[in-house]
Motif scaffolding. Structure first.
Motif, PDB file in Angstrom:
ATOM      1  N   GLY A 226      14.396  13.755  -0.270  1.00  0.00           N
ATOM      2  CA  GLY A 226      13.207  13.656  -0.542  1.00  0.00           C
ATOM      3  C   GLY A 226      12.602  12.368   0.011  1.00  0.00           C
ATOM      4  N   THR A 227      11.463  12.491   0.900  1.00  0.00           N
ATOM      5  CA  THR A 227      11.059  11.239   1.354  1.00  0.00           C
ATOM      6  C   THR A 227       9.465  11.095   0.561  1.00  0.00           C
ATOM      7  OG1 THR A 227      11.923  11.687   3.395  1.00  0.00           O
ATOM      8  CG2 THR A 227      10.275  10.229   3.483  1.00  0.00           C
ATOM      9  N   PHE A 228       9.342  10.027   0.248  1.00  0.00           N
ATOM     10  CA  PHE A 228       8.289   9.727  -0.662  1.00  0.00           C
ATOM     11  C   PHE A 228       7.705   8.542  -0.298  1.00  0.00           C
ATOM     12  CE2 PHE A 228      11.556  11.615  -3.321  1.00  0.00           C
ATOM     13  CZ  PHE A 228      10.759  12.579  -4.186  1.00  0.00           C
ATOM     14  N   GLY A 229       6.281   8.462  -0.496  1.00  0.00           N
ATOM     15  CA  GLY A 229       5.694   7.108  -0.160  1.00  0.00           C
ATOM     16  C   GLY A 229       5.021   6.563  -1.792  1.00  0.00           C
TER      17      GLY A 229
ATOM     18  N   GLN B 177      -4.257   4.950 -11.087  1.00  0.00           N
ATOM     19  CA  GLN B 177      -2.807   4.530 -11.557  1.00  0.00           C
ATOM     20  C   GLN B 177      -2.604   3.176 -10.786  1.00  0.00           C
ATOM     21  OE1 GLN B 177      -0.507   5.986 -13.577  1.00  0.00           O
ATOM     22  NE2 GLN B 177      -2.114   7.324 -14.183  1.00  0.00           N
ATOM     23  N   THR B 178      -1.965   2.197 -11.313  1.00  0.00           N
ATOM     24  CA  THR B 178      -1.475   1.226 -10.623  1.00  0.00           C
ATOM     25  C   THR B 178      -0.226   1.469  -9.701  1.00  0.00           C
ATOM     26  OG1 THR B 178      -0.047   0.482 -12.397  1.00  0.00           O
ATOM     27  CG2 THR B 178      -2.289  -0.338 -12.476  1.00  0.00           C
ATOM     28  N   ILE B 179       0.449   2.581  -9.997  1.00  0.00           N
ATOM     29  CA  ILE B 179       1.418   2.949  -9.071  1.00  0.00           C
ATOM     30  C   ILE B 179       1.385   4.494  -8.735  1.00  0.00           C
ATOM     31  CG2 ILE B 179       2.990   2.824 -10.729  1.00  0.00           C
ATOM     32  CD1 ILE B 179       5.192   2.030  -8.542  1.00  0.00           C
ATOM     33  N   SER B 180       1.629   5.268  -7.671  1.00  0.00           N
ATOM     34  CA  SER B 180       1.592   6.519  -7.777  1.00  0.00           C
ATOM     35  C   SER B 180       2.408   7.239  -6.594  1.00  0.00           C
ATOM     36  CB  SER B 180       0.155   7.031  -7.243  1.00  0.00           C
ATOM     37  OG  SER B 180      -0.309   6.843  -6.150  1.00  0.00           O
ATOM     38  N   VAL B 181       3.094   8.222  -6.637  1.00  0.00           N
ATOM     39  CA  VAL B 181       3.912   8.859  -5.841  1.00  0.00           C
ATOM     40  C   VAL B 181       3.352  10.071  -5.083  1.00  0.00           C
ATOM     41  CG1 VAL B 181       6.455   9.951  -5.730  1.00  0.00           C
ATOM     42  CG2 VAL B 181       5.785   8.129  -7.610  1.00  0.00           C
ATOM     43  N   THR B 182       3.686   9.956  -3.759  1.00  0.00           N
ATOM     44  CA  THR B 182       3.439  11.073  -2.808  1.00  0.00           C
ATOM     45  C   THR B 182       4.590  11.701  -2.130  1.00  0.00           C
ATOM     46  OG1 THR B 182       1.213  10.124  -2.053  1.00  0.00           O
ATOM     47  CG2 THR B 182       1.913  11.873  -0.739  1.00  0.00           C
ATOM     48  N   LEU B 183       4.964  12.915  -2.345  1.00  0.00           N
ATOM     49  CA  LEU B 183       6.249  13.550  -1.633  1.00  0.00           C
ATOM     50  C   LEU B 183       5.855  13.872  -0.457  1.00  0.00           C
ATOM     51  CD1 LEU B 183       9.049  14.927  -1.877  1.00  0.00           C
ATOM     52  CD2 LEU B 183       7.853  16.936  -2.792  1.00  0.00           C
ATOM     53  N   ASN B 184       6.419  13.450   0.800  1.00  0.00           N
ATOM     54  CA  ASN B 184       6.188  13.538   2.154  1.00  0.00           C
ATOM     55  C   ASN B 184       6.954  14.552   2.552  1.00  0.00           C
ATOM     56  OD1 ASN B 184       4.196  11.579   2.292  1.00  0.00           O
ATOM     57  ND2 ASN B 184       5.613   9.965   2.529  1.00  0.00           N
ATOM     58  N   ASN B 185       8.295  14.851   2.140  1.00  0.00           N
ATOM     59  CA  ASN B 185       9.399  15.779   2.784  1.00  0.00           C
ATOM     60  C   ASN B 185      10.382  16.043   1.429  1.00  0.00           C
ATOM     61  OD1 ASN B 185      10.391  17.481   4.772  1.00  0.00           O
ATOM     62  ND2 ASN B 185      11.023  15.633   6.077  1.00  0.00           N
TER      63      ASN B 185
ATOM     64  N   GLN C 228       1.067  -1.174  -0.067  1.00  0.00           N
ATOM     65  CA  GLN C 228       0.005   0.018  -0.106  1.00  0.00           C
ATOM     66  C   GLN C 228       0.883   1.090   0.002  1.00  0.00           C
ATOM     67  OE1 GLN C 228      -3.352   0.676  -0.005  1.00  0.00           O
ATOM     68  NE2 GLN C 228      -3.278  -1.482  -1.065  1.00  0.00           N
ATOM     69  N   GLU C 229       1.804   1.520   0.785  1.00  0.00           N
ATOM     70  CA  GLU C 229       2.799   2.412   0.712  1.00  0.00           C
ATOM     71  C   GLU C 229       4.242   1.893   0.929  1.00  0.00           C
ATOM     72  OE1 GLU C 229       2.418   6.833   1.814  1.00  0.00           O
ATOM     73  OE2 GLU C 229       3.241   5.714   3.536  1.00  0.00           O
ATOM     74  N   PHE C 230       5.081   1.970  -0.055  1.00  0.00           N
ATOM     75  CA  PHE C 230       6.575   1.772  -0.015  1.00  0.00           C
ATOM     76  C   PHE C 230       7.257   3.016   0.271  1.00  0.00           C
ATOM     77  CE2 PHE C 230      10.669   0.716  -1.702  1.00  0.00           C
ATOM     78  CZ  PHE C 230      10.779  -0.509  -1.333  1.00  0.00           C
ATOM     79  N   ARG C 231       7.937   3.047   1.367  1.00  0.00           N
ATOM     80  CA  ARG C 231       8.591   4.101   1.768  1.00  0.00           C
ATOM     81  C   ARG C 231      10.228   4.519   1.524  1.00  0.00           C
ATOM     82  NH1 ARG C 231       7.222   2.163   7.623  1.00  0.00           N
ATOM     83  NH2 ARG C 231       7.847   0.592   6.577  1.00  0.00           N
ATOM     84  N   LEU C 232      10.317   5.381   0.727  1.00  0.00           N
ATOM     85  CA  LEU C 232      11.399   5.696   0.008  1.00  0.00           C
ATOM     86  C   LEU C 232      12.204   7.112   0.617  1.00  0.00           C
ATOM     87  CD1 LEU C 232      13.665   5.389  -2.251  1.00  0.00           C
ATOM     88  CD2 LEU C 232      11.878   6.582  -3.865  1.00  0.00           C
TER      89      LEU C 232
ATOM     90  N   ASP D 205      11.632   1.786   3.724  1.00  0.00           N
ATOM     91  CA  ASP D 205      11.759   0.470   3.034  1.00  0.00           C
ATOM     92  C   ASP D 205      12.990   0.467   2.209  1.00  0.00           C
ATOM     93  OD1 ASP D 205       9.180  -1.024   3.681  1.00  0.00           O
ATOM     94  OD2 ASP D 205       8.438   0.823   3.213  1.00  0.00           O
ATOM     95  N   MET D 206      13.353   1.515   1.789  1.00  0.00           N
ATOM     96  CA  MET D 206      14.431   1.676   0.696  1.00  0.00           C
ATOM     97  C   MET D 206      15.332   3.142   0.793  1.00  0.00           C
ATOM     98  SD  MET D 206      14.663   1.184  -3.592  1.00  0.00           S
ATOM     99  CE  MET D 206      14.178  -0.432  -3.459  1.00  0.00           C
ATOM    100  N   TYR D 207      16.499   2.976   0.746  1.00  0.00           N
ATOM    101  CA  TYR D 207      17.083   4.301   0.759  1.00  0.00           C
ATOM    102  C   TYR D 207      18.024   4.321  -0.608  1.00  0.00           C
ATOM    103  CZ  TYR D 207      16.761   5.311   5.655  1.00  0.00           C
ATOM    104  OH  TYR D 207      15.863   5.498   6.681  1.00  0.00           O
ATOM    105  N   VAL D 208      17.891   5.496  -1.315  1.00  0.00           N
ATOM    106  CA  VAL D 208      18.692   5.817  -2.580  1.00  0.00           C
ATOM    107  C   VAL D 208      19.623   6.843  -2.373  1.00  0.00           C
ATOM    108  CG1 VAL D 208      18.429   6.246  -5.035  1.00  0.00           C
ATOM    109  CG2 VAL D 208      16.847   4.823  -4.138  1.00  0.00           C
ATOM    110  N   ILE D 209      20.659   6.738  -2.559  1.00  0.00           N
ATOM    111  CA  ILE D 209      21.618   7.816  -2.354  1.00  0.00           C
ATOM    112  C   ILE D 209      22.553   8.243  -3.409  1.00  0.00           C
ATOM    113  CG2 ILE D 209      23.789   8.305  -0.742  1.00  0.00           C
ATOM    114  CD1 ILE D 209      22.589   6.460   1.338  1.00  0.00           C
ATOM    115  N   GLY D 210      22.449   9.200  -3.893  1.00  0.00           N
ATOM    116  CA  GLY D 210      23.362   9.800  -5.167  1.00  0.00           C
ATOM    117  C   GLY D 210      24.159  10.727  -4.572  1.00  0.00           C
ATOM    118  N   LEU D 211      25.527  10.500  -5.076  1.00  0.00           N
ATOM    119  CA  LEU D 211      26.497  11.430  -4.586  1.00  0.00           C
ATOM    120  C   LEU D 211      27.161  11.924  -5.763  1.00  0.00           C
ATOM    121  CD1 LEU D 211      28.281   9.262  -1.559  1.00  0.00           C
ATOM    122  CD2 LEU D 211      26.351  10.939  -1.532  1.00  0.00           C
TER     123      LEU D 211
END
Length: 452
Positions: free
Chosen positions: A352-355, A327-335, A37-41, A71-77
């Motif tokens: 950016g913190t997303f659901g 949509q079968t998938i959607s993005v919510t910006l939380n922060n 339902q909400e995958f936290r990124l 649930d997942m961390y993505v780090i771009g340097l």
């Protein structure tokens, strides 16, 4: 492959087994749906200016005393130390930043899912153990744009994957610097989009993914306004006065390929350029050829996070927010914030913190194999046989899946392709008898009549 004997038993018992199996499949499906339902990124972009990792990243990663909630961390340097000696050693061993983040995440129940490095550009993805069985088709790519494509100090690195059956792509970019190079930045971004092709006939390039996250040191500056007006607006927290002259915002109004990208409001201070180990904008000035001080660098939102949802239909709501269609998938910006306390570089990191609201589409989106080896399973080179008691198979037959549920991960860790089970002889005899009874009842039923 299920190997069974046809053992007769009481019809009521078989009907109960059938109901039990049906309910089990419904429960598993519901658990998968609820889990997705909400995958936290949590996504980080940071130009680290060749510095070593800081002693603590708790606030950067939003780690709390209650434990990690993502649930997942993505780090771009960007500008990871890329001197020749460092780069060659990093090819044989993990670089210091990768080792640092692995040390942070490992005790918290995360593993490094994938990484890609191109000189100073580094992209890392960490994920909770429980999600590993449902992440497939992981591929990396990179595109050089420095020195006309021959040098990797600028360009883009990408990691793509299938997440619960949905194709997700993360792209970390470092685009050309300086205020006068806005068009070159756009050209380089278009080149990266065109050049990165994947060996997947359904999702061959970046824009074919269900969700694309685009982030990095994009180097867009604030045009027209002078440094004094920009700094005064920042001091008074009147960031809105600068938005219309932000080069990326200006480009999004003109360039069609940018208009599908969404960004949260820039309600934080511009993240470039700062004196090291401070929250003070550039005071040193730039040395010129004859050792006179040049102009100080004008502050700018160089470090950005944007995203694009494929075929998303959006309409502004009454309060100005974006509402998304079915949509079968959607993005919510939380922060969407910057982190001023980190001073190892002249850039401040942005997160950016997303659901991700992921709909349960079909069991085939979750196909993976993780068979345990025990007395009820035997394998040869070509076939895996699973022995199941006949009492557990519904006599009515139908289409089924074999699932392996891991109590350690609290999720389905393995799932077979759909297969057919033919009705048993007893079930066919019972169905035939029922048809005969229905036929007799119909034969002896009174004819309807009308009253006058």
């Amino acid at each position: 492959m299920a190997c069974v004997e046809d053992i007769s038993s009481d019809d009521e018992i078989h009907e109960e087994v059938s109901r039990t199996l049906d309910e089990a499949f419904l429960i598993w499906g519901k658990k998968l749906k609820d889990k997705c339902q909400e995958f936290r990124l949590h996504l980080v972009t940071w130009n680290v200016g060749t510095a070593s990792p800081p002693p603590d990243v708790t606030s950067l990663l939003q780690l709390s005393s209650q434990g990690p909630s993502m649930d997942m961390y993505v780090i771009g340097l960007q500008e990871v130390n890329s001197k020749i000696i460092n780069f060659l050693s990093d090819l044989a061993f993990d670089d210091p930043w990768s080792i640092f983040f692995m040390t942070v995440f490992s005790p918290l129940g995360y593993i490094k899912l994938s990484s890609v490095r191109m000189q100073g550009l580094l992209l890392l993805v960490f994920v909770k153990h429980a999600h590993i069985p449902f992440i497939r088709d992981i591929h990396t790519h990179y595109t050089r744009t420095g020195l006309y494509g021959y040098w990797g100090n600028k360009g883009g690195v990408t990691i793509r994957m299938s997440l619960y059956g949905h194709m997700i792509c993360f792209m970390n970019c470092h685009l050309p610097a300086h205020i006068e190079n806005a068009e070159q930045r756009l050209d380089d971004f278009e080149k990266i989009l065109e050049m990165q092709q994947f060996e997947d006939e359904n999702v061959p390039n970046i824009l074919d993914h269900d969700i694309l996250f685009w982030f990095g040191d994009l180097n867009f500056r604030i045009a027209d306004y002078g440094i004094h007006f920009v700094r005064e607006s920042i001091s008074n927290s009147r960031y809105n006065l600068l938005w219309e002259k932000d080069q990326l915002n200006m480009a999004k109004k003109k360039e069609a390929f940018l208009q599908e990208f969404i960004e949260g409001p820039l309600q934080f201070k511009p993240t470039y350029k700062f004196d090291l180990h401070s929250d003070v904008y550039d005071t040193r000035g730039q040395k010129t050829l004859f050792w006179f001080n040049g102009k100080k660098r004008k502050p700018a939102w160089t470090d950005r996070i944007l995203w694009r949802v494929k075929n998303l239909s959006q309409h502004p709501s009454e309060d100005g927010d974006l509402s998304e269609g079915e949509q079968t998938i959607s993005v919510t910006l939380n922060n969407y914030i910057s982190h001023m306390s980190y001073g190892i570089s002249d850039h401040k990191p942005v997160t950016g913190t997303f659901g991700l609201q992921v709909a349960f589409r079909h069991v085939n989106d979750y196909v993976t194999y993780a068979w345990v080896k025990d007395d009820e399973i035997s394998s040869s080179e070509d076939v895996t046989q699973v022995y199941i008691s006949a009492d557990e198979i519904p006599h009515a037959g139908g289409e089924f899946l074999l699932c392996y549920y891991s109590h350690n991960m609290q999720s389905i860790a393995g799932m077979s392709q759909p297969f057919q089970i033919q009705p048993s002889r007893r079930s066919e005899e019972k169905e035939l008898a029922q048809e005969n009874i229905n036929g007799i009842e119909k034969l002896h039923s009174p004819e309807p009549y009308n009253e006058f």
